[in-house]
Scaffold this motif. Structure first.
Motif, PDB file in Angstrom:
ATOM      1  N   MET A   1      17.616  -7.973  16.994  1.00  0.00           N
ATOM      2  CA  MET A   1      18.424  -9.101  17.471  1.00  0.00           C
ATOM      3  C   MET A   1      19.906  -8.781  17.296  1.00  0.00           C
ATOM      4  O   MET A   1      20.313  -8.256  16.257  1.00  0.00           O
ATOM      5  N   GLU A   2      20.695  -9.087  18.307  1.00  0.00           N
ATOM      6  CA  GLU A   2      22.130  -8.844  18.259  1.00  0.00           C
ATOM      7  C   GLU A   2      22.767  -9.622  17.108  1.00  0.00           C
ATOM      8  O   GLU A   2      22.374 -10.744  16.794  1.00  0.00           O
ATOM      9  N   ALA A   3      23.772  -9.019  16.454  1.00  0.00           N
ATOM     10  CA  ALA A   3      24.322  -9.559  15.206  1.00  0.00           C
ATOM     11  C   ALA A   3      24.860 -10.979  15.357  1.00  0.00           C
ATOM     12  O   ALA A   3      24.628 -11.837  14.494  1.00  0.00           O
ATOM     13  N   SER A   4      25.591 -11.250  16.439  1.00  0.00           N
ATOM     14  CA  SER A   4      26.176 -12.581  16.607  1.00  0.00           C
ATOM     15  C   SER A   4      25.086 -13.634  16.845  1.00  0.00           C
ATOM     16  O   SER A   4      25.228 -14.789  16.430  1.00  0.00           O
ATOM     17  N   LEU A   5      23.994 -13.231  17.480  1.00  0.00           N
ATOM     18  CA  LEU A   5      22.881 -14.154  17.701  1.00  0.00           C
ATOM     19  C   LEU A   5      22.157 -14.429  16.390  1.00  0.00           C
ATOM     20  O   LEU A   5      21.728 -15.564  16.132  1.00  0.00           O
ATOM     21  N   LEU A   6      22.020 -13.396  15.570  1.00  0.00           N
ATOM     22  CA  LEU A   6      21.415 -13.577  14.254  1.00  0.00           C
ATOM     23  C   LEU A   6      22.269 -14.503  13.394  1.00  0.00           C
ATOM     24  O   LEU A   6      21.748 -15.366  12.673  1.00  0.00           O
ATOM     25  N   HIS A   7      23.585 -14.344  13.496  1.00  0.00           N
ATOM     26  CA  HIS A   7      24.506 -15.229  12.775  1.00  0.00           C
ATOM     27  C   HIS A   7      24.299 -16.680  13.204  1.00  0.00           C
ATOM     28  O   HIS A   7      24.244 -17.596  12.368  1.00  0.00           O
ATOM     29  N   LEU A   8      24.154 -16.897  14.502  1.00  0.00           N
ATOM     30  CA  LEU A   8      23.913 -18.248  15.017  1.00  0.00           C
ATOM     31  C   LEU A   8      22.580 -18.790  14.510  1.00  0.00           C
ATOM     32  O   LEU A   8      22.480 -19.976  14.160  1.00  0.00           O
ATOM     33  N   LEU A   9      21.562 -17.953  14.473  1.00  0.00           N
ATOM     34  CA  LEU A   9      20.252 -18.376  13.981  1.00  0.00           C
ATOM     35  C   LEU A   9      20.336 -18.819  12.521  1.00  0.00           C
ATOM     36  O   LEU A   9      19.757 -19.853  12.141  1.00  0.00           O
ATOM     37  N   SER A  47      26.470 -31.561   5.835  1.00  0.00           N
ATOM     38  CA  SER A  47      26.091 -31.687   7.245  1.00  0.00           C
ATOM     39  C   SER A  47      27.230 -31.266   8.168  1.00  0.00           C
ATOM     40  O   SER A  47      27.028 -30.497   9.117  1.00  0.00           O
ATOM     41  N   LEU A  48      28.428 -31.768   7.904  1.00  0.00           N
ATOM     42  CA  LEU A  48      29.576 -31.425   8.745  1.00  0.00           C
ATOM     43  C   LEU A  48      29.938 -29.951   8.606  1.00  0.00           C
ATOM     44  O   LEU A  48      30.315 -29.297   9.585  1.00  0.00           O
ATOM     45  N   GLY A  49      29.820 -29.432   7.381  1.00  0.00           N
ATOM     46  CA  GLY A  49      30.141 -28.024   7.148  1.00  0.00           C
ATOM     47  C   GLY A  49      29.195 -27.091   7.888  1.00  0.00           C
ATOM     48  O   GLY A  49      29.631 -26.139   8.550  1.00  0.00           O
ATOM     49  N   THR A  50      27.897 -27.351   7.785  1.00  0.00           N
ATOM     50  CA  THR A  50      26.928 -26.488   8.472  1.00  0.00           C
ATOM     51  C   THR A  50      26.987 -26.682   9.990  1.00  0.00           C
ATOM     52  O   THR A  50      26.759 -25.740  10.748  1.00  0.00           O
ATOM     53  N   LEU A  51      27.318 -27.903  10.439  1.00  0.00           N
ATOM     54  CA  LEU A  51      27.480 -28.141  11.871  1.00  0.00           C
ATOM     55  C   LEU A  51      28.682 -27.363  12.409  1.00  0.00           C
ATOM     56  O   LEU A  51      28.597 -26.731  13.478  1.00  0.00           O
ATOM     57  N   ALA A  52      29.806 -27.394  11.679  1.00  0.00           N
ATOM     58  CA  ALA A  52      30.992 -26.646  12.095  1.00  0.00           C
ATOM     59  C   ALA A  52      30.695 -25.145  12.136  1.00  0.00           C
ATOM     60  O   ALA A  52      31.110 -24.448  13.078  1.00  0.00           O
ATOM     61  N   TRP A  53      29.964 -24.659  11.143  1.00  0.00           N
ATOM     62  CA  TRP A  53      29.562 -23.249  11.117  1.00  0.00           C
ATOM     63  C   TRP A  53      28.718 -22.912  12.347  1.00  0.00           C
ATOM     64  O   TRP A  53      28.926 -21.887  12.996  1.00  0.00           O
ATOM     65  N   THR A  54      27.794 -23.802  12.689  1.00  0.00           N
ATOM     66  CA  THR A  54      26.922 -23.585  13.840  1.00  0.00           C
ATOM     67  C   THR A  54      27.723 -23.554  15.136  1.00  0.00           C
ATOM     68  O   THR A  54      27.483 -22.706  16.010  1.00  0.00           O
ATOM     69  N   ILE A  55      28.684 -24.460  15.281  1.00  0.00           N
ATOM     70  CA  ILE A  55      29.504 -24.505  16.498  1.00  0.00           C
ATOM     71  C   ILE A  55      30.322 -23.223  16.647  1.00  0.00           C
ATOM     72  O   ILE A  55      30.405 -22.643  17.737  1.00  0.00           O
ATOM     73  N   VAL A  56      30.927 -22.775  15.550  1.00  0.00           N
ATOM     74  CA  VAL A  56      31.717 -21.534  15.585  1.00  0.00           C
ATOM     75  C   VAL A  56      30.818 -20.341  15.910  1.00  0.00           C
ATOM     76  O   VAL A  56      31.174 -19.485  16.728  1.00  0.00           O
ATOM     77  N   ALA A  57      29.647 -20.290  15.277  1.00  0.00           N
ATOM     78  CA  ALA A  57      28.717 -19.187  15.531  1.00  0.00           C
ATOM     79  C   ALA A  57      28.241 -19.193  16.984  1.00  0.00           C
ATOM     80  O   ALA A  57      28.097 -18.130  17.604  1.00  0.00           O
ATOM     81  N   PHE A  58      28.013 -20.370  17.533  1.00  0.00           N
ATOM     82  CA  PHE A  58      27.600 -20.473  18.935  1.00  0.00           C
ATOM     83  C   PHE A  58      28.704 -19.968  19.852  1.00  0.00           C
ATOM     84  O   PHE A  58      28.449 -19.230  20.817  1.00  0.00           O
ATOM     85  N   ASP A  59      29.925 -20.357  19.564  1.00  0.00           N
ATOM     86  CA  ASP A  59      31.055 -19.952  20.396  1.00  0.00           C
ATOM     87  C   ASP A  59      31.250 -18.439  20.375  1.00  0.00           C
ATOM     88  O   ASP A  59      31.636 -17.834  21.386  1.00  0.00           O
ATOM     89  N   ARG A  60      30.972 -17.814  19.232  1.00  0.00           N
ATOM     90  CA  ARG A  60      31.200 -16.376  19.083  1.00  0.00           C
ATOM     91  C   ARG A  60      29.996 -15.535  19.506  1.00  0.00           C
ATOM     92  O   ARG A  60      30.131 -14.318  19.665  1.00  0.00           O
ATOM     93  N   ALA A  61      28.841 -16.160  19.678  1.00  0.00           N
ATOM     94  CA  ALA A  61      27.640 -15.419  20.053  1.00  0.00           C
ATOM     95  C   ALA A  61      27.711 -14.978  21.513  1.00  0.00           C
ATOM     96  O   ALA A  61      28.206 -15.715  22.372  1.00  0.00           O
ATOM     97  N   THR A 141      20.008 -18.951  28.004  1.00  0.00           N
ATOM     98  CA  THR A 141      20.465 -17.738  27.330  1.00  0.00           C
ATOM     99  C   THR A 141      19.992 -17.750  25.880  1.00  0.00           C
ATOM    100  O   THR A 141      19.566 -18.787  25.360  1.00  0.00           O
ATOM    101  N   GLY A 142      20.101 -16.613  25.231  1.00  0.00           N
ATOM    102  CA  GLY A 142      19.651 -16.516  23.850  1.00  0.00           C
ATOM    103  C   GLY A 142      20.338 -17.507  22.938  1.00  0.00           C
ATOM    104  O   GLY A 142      19.686 -18.182  22.136  1.00  0.00           O
ATOM    105  N   ARG A 143      21.650 -17.628  23.051  1.00  0.00           N
ATOM    106  CA  ARG A 143      22.369 -18.513  22.131  1.00  0.00           C
ATOM    107  C   ARG A 143      22.032 -19.983  22.395  1.00  0.00           C
ATOM    108  O   ARG A 143      21.936 -20.788  21.460  1.00  0.00           O
TER     109      ARG A 143
END
Length: 226
Positions: A1-9, A47-61, A141-143
């Motif tokens: 799995m591509e690194a940025s996608l793994l980060h998003l997961l 919740s807000l912290g992990t949501l923000a992390w998820t949004i950033v990871a999605f944007d970068r994936a 798409t994967g992300r």
């Protein structure tokens, strides 16, 4: 799995699992130790912290190739219908919803469900799940699939766990309510919300207009109009 996608997961899983843990296994212990107000503060922060992390990871994936052509008329139409249904479930779910935090359950056992609650007792969560499914179909798409699968799991598994927690905490009120309502949407009751379908369509039309005019991403009819 591509690194940025793994980060998003990892980010998405953290967002989902933290909700389950804080709402279930650790809720009583944390509330006893921290008190209700501090617990809610910690819950919101995580919740807000992990949501923000998820949004950033999605944007970068990296989006990667789609599993199918999401702009083909068939998946595009299906995604649009699911999104309108999501709004029709979500919009009326803020009124008289016993699943909302802090809602007093007194007398719930005698309430006859009406409106959207004739369809399902979890209209808000089903709205989120249908919204996520629609977006996964239109952008396969994967992300998108990673994020939207996480949202669907959070909404539907979370609703099931909430049913069990509510029943354990107040069987007298929630057992009759759950007996009179359905977890799964009842298609035969879709007419129970009447004019809400028209409102949902209008809101959907406005949101899709914003989608393309402010973000440059076509949605709904704007794929072909313009």
């Amino acid at each position: 799995m591509e690194a940025s996608l793994l980060h998003l997961l990892v980010a998405t899983s953290s967002f989902v699992v933290s909700h389950f843990v804080m709402s279930g296994a650790l809720r009583s212990a944390l509330m006893a130790r921290l008190g209700e107000q501090m617990f809610m503060l910690v819950y919101s922060f995580v919740s807000l912290g992990t949501l923000a992390w998820t949004i950033v990871a999605f944007d970068r994936a990296e989006p990667g190739p789609g599993l199918w052509e999401g702009t083909h008329p068939l998946p595009w139409l299906l995604a649009s219908v699911l999104t309108i249904a999501a709004l029709a479930f979500l919009l009326p779910s803020f009124a008289r919803n016993p699943a909302l935090p802090g809602k007093n359950a007194a007398g719930l056992g005698t309430v006859i469900p009406g409106g959207v609650f004739k369809i399902t007792r979890h209209p808000m969560m089903w709205g989120i799940a249908l919204w996520a499914l629609g977006h996964a179909i239109a952008a396969p798409t994967g992300r998108s699939i990673v994020l939207m699968t996480g949202m669907i799991v959070l909404a539907l598994v979370g609703s099931h766990l909430q049913d069990k927690r509510k029943l354990a905490g107040n069987k007298r009120e929630f057992q009759p309510w759950q007996r009179r309502t359905s977890f799964w949407p009842q298609f035969s009751q879709f007419g129970a919300i009447g004019v809400v379908w028209i409102i949902a369509f209008l809101v959907w039309f406005l949101i899709t207009w914003v989608h393309i005019n402010f973000f440059g991403i076509p949605a709904g009819v704007w794929l072909w109009v313009g």
